[in-house]
Write an enzyme that holds these catalytic residues in place. Structure first.
Site, PDB file in Angstrom:
ATOM      1  N   ASP A   1       0.858  -1.183   0.000  1.00 41.68           N
ATOM      2  CA  ASP A   1       0.000   0.000   0.000  1.00 41.68           C
ATOM      3  C   ASP A   1       0.895   1.234   0.000  1.00 41.68           C
ATOM      4  OD1 ASP A   1      -2.810   0.555   0.151  1.00 41.68           O
ATOM      5  OD2 ASP A   1      -2.531   1.365   2.159  1.00 41.68           O
TER       6      ASP A   1
ATOM      7  N   TYR B   1       2.351   4.844   1.183  1.00 42.00           N
ATOM      8  CA  TYR B   1       2.346   5.586   2.436  1.00 42.00           C
ATOM      9  C   TYR B   1       1.194   6.592   2.410  1.00 42.00           C
ATOM     10  CZ  TYR B   1       7.109   3.802   3.084  1.00 42.00           C
ATOM     11  OH  TYR B   1       8.212   2.991   3.226  1.00 42.00           O
TER      12      TYR B   1
ATOM     13  N   PHE C   1       8.027   1.429  -0.861  1.00 42.41           N
ATOM     14  CA  PHE C   1       9.016   1.670   0.202  1.00 42.41           C
ATOM     15  C   PHE C   1       9.728   3.013   0.091  1.00 42.41           C
ATOM     16  CE2 PHE C   1       8.619  -2.980   0.176  1.00 42.41           C
ATOM     17  CZ  PHE C   1       8.373  -3.218   1.516  1.00 42.41           C
TER      18      PHE C   1
ATOM     19  N   HIS D   1       8.720  -9.297   6.551  1.00 42.95           N
ATOM     20  CA  HIS D   1       8.628  -7.885   6.167  1.00 42.95           C
ATOM     21  C   HIS D   1       9.651  -7.063   6.958  1.00 42.95           C
ATOM     22  CE1 HIS D   1       6.820  -3.908   5.524  1.00 42.95           C
ATOM     23  NE2 HIS D   1       6.201  -4.455   4.492  1.00 42.95           N
TER      24      HIS D   1
END
Length: 225
Positions: free
Chosen positions: A66, A68, A79, A189
């Site tokens: 998703d 930010y 990221f 993760h």
């Protein structure tokens, strides 16, 4: 439905924009703005992952979930955050792993990863938009169908890509990837909640480069300046 998309990706997945789910997704995004909701990233950045990394130049895929949802963060690369914004915790752990993986790696003072994208690292989120300050708010609206098609096209029409799948959500996408043609590396993760359970120490970045070099491809320069 017209969209500004890099030519090779338009050829690979352009037909998706004419499908009912994508037309419905566009209507949903328009409705979000009509209802005074802020949507991230801005429209011109939604397809940055594709526009910076053409279909035939993808060497590595790093799959996020998703965008930010804070102001000034998302700009269409998983990221990654725009310069001037604090480096998020997951990316801090990615940098920490890089510093362990490559002696002499200099930890960047920002989180802007466009350099990786321009080197052939597809920084793809499964969902490409989000409502401000509401994580996962655009999941289930159609983006996943589109990004699954992207992964499937890469799996079917390319060879020798290294897929870095971190966390259960990303790892579930392995079902779309032909492991006989590509390399799939999995780890927890990089979130602070799970990085210590196996992401730190996974050496995925050096392993990816070793695989690329064995196939006669240039390694990725992971150093961000």
């Amino acid at each position: 439905m017209s969209v500004a998309l890099e030519k090779s990706w338009l050829e690979a997945v352009g037909e998706e924009f004419e499908k009912d789910y994508m037309i419905g997704l566009k209507a949903f995004l328009v409705e979000e703005k009509q209802n005074a909701h802020t949507v991230y990233p801005k429209g011109a950045d939604i397809f940055n992952a594709l526009n910076h990394t053409p279909f035939d130049q993808v060497k590595v895929v790093i799959l996020g979930q998703d965008p930010y949802h804070g102001q000034g963060q998302a700009h269409g690369l998983s990221f990654s955050v725009q310069k001037g914004v604090a480096v998020p915790p997951s990316l801090k752990n990615i940098y920490k792993e890089l510093a362990e993986d490559f002696p002499g790696y200099i930890t960047p003072n920002h989180g802007e990863l466009t350099k990786w994208a321009d080197e052939g690292v597809l920084l793809l989120n499964a969902t490409l938009t989000v409502r401000a300050h509401e994580a996962n708010s655009h999941q289930g609206r159609g983006w996943e169908k589109f990004t699954d098609r992207i992964i499937t096209e890469l799996s079917n029409k390319r060879e020798g890509i290294v897929f870095l799948l971190w966390g259960k959500y990303a790892q579930n996408k392995s079902a779309l990837i032909d492991g006989r043609k590509h390399t799939i590396l999995m780890a927890p993760h990089p979130s602070p909640f799970s990085a210590h359970t196996g992401f730190l120490g996974c050496k995925h970045f050096s392993k990816a480069n070793e695989i690329l070099q064995k196939e006669g491809k240039a390694p990725v320069d992971w150093q961000i300046v």
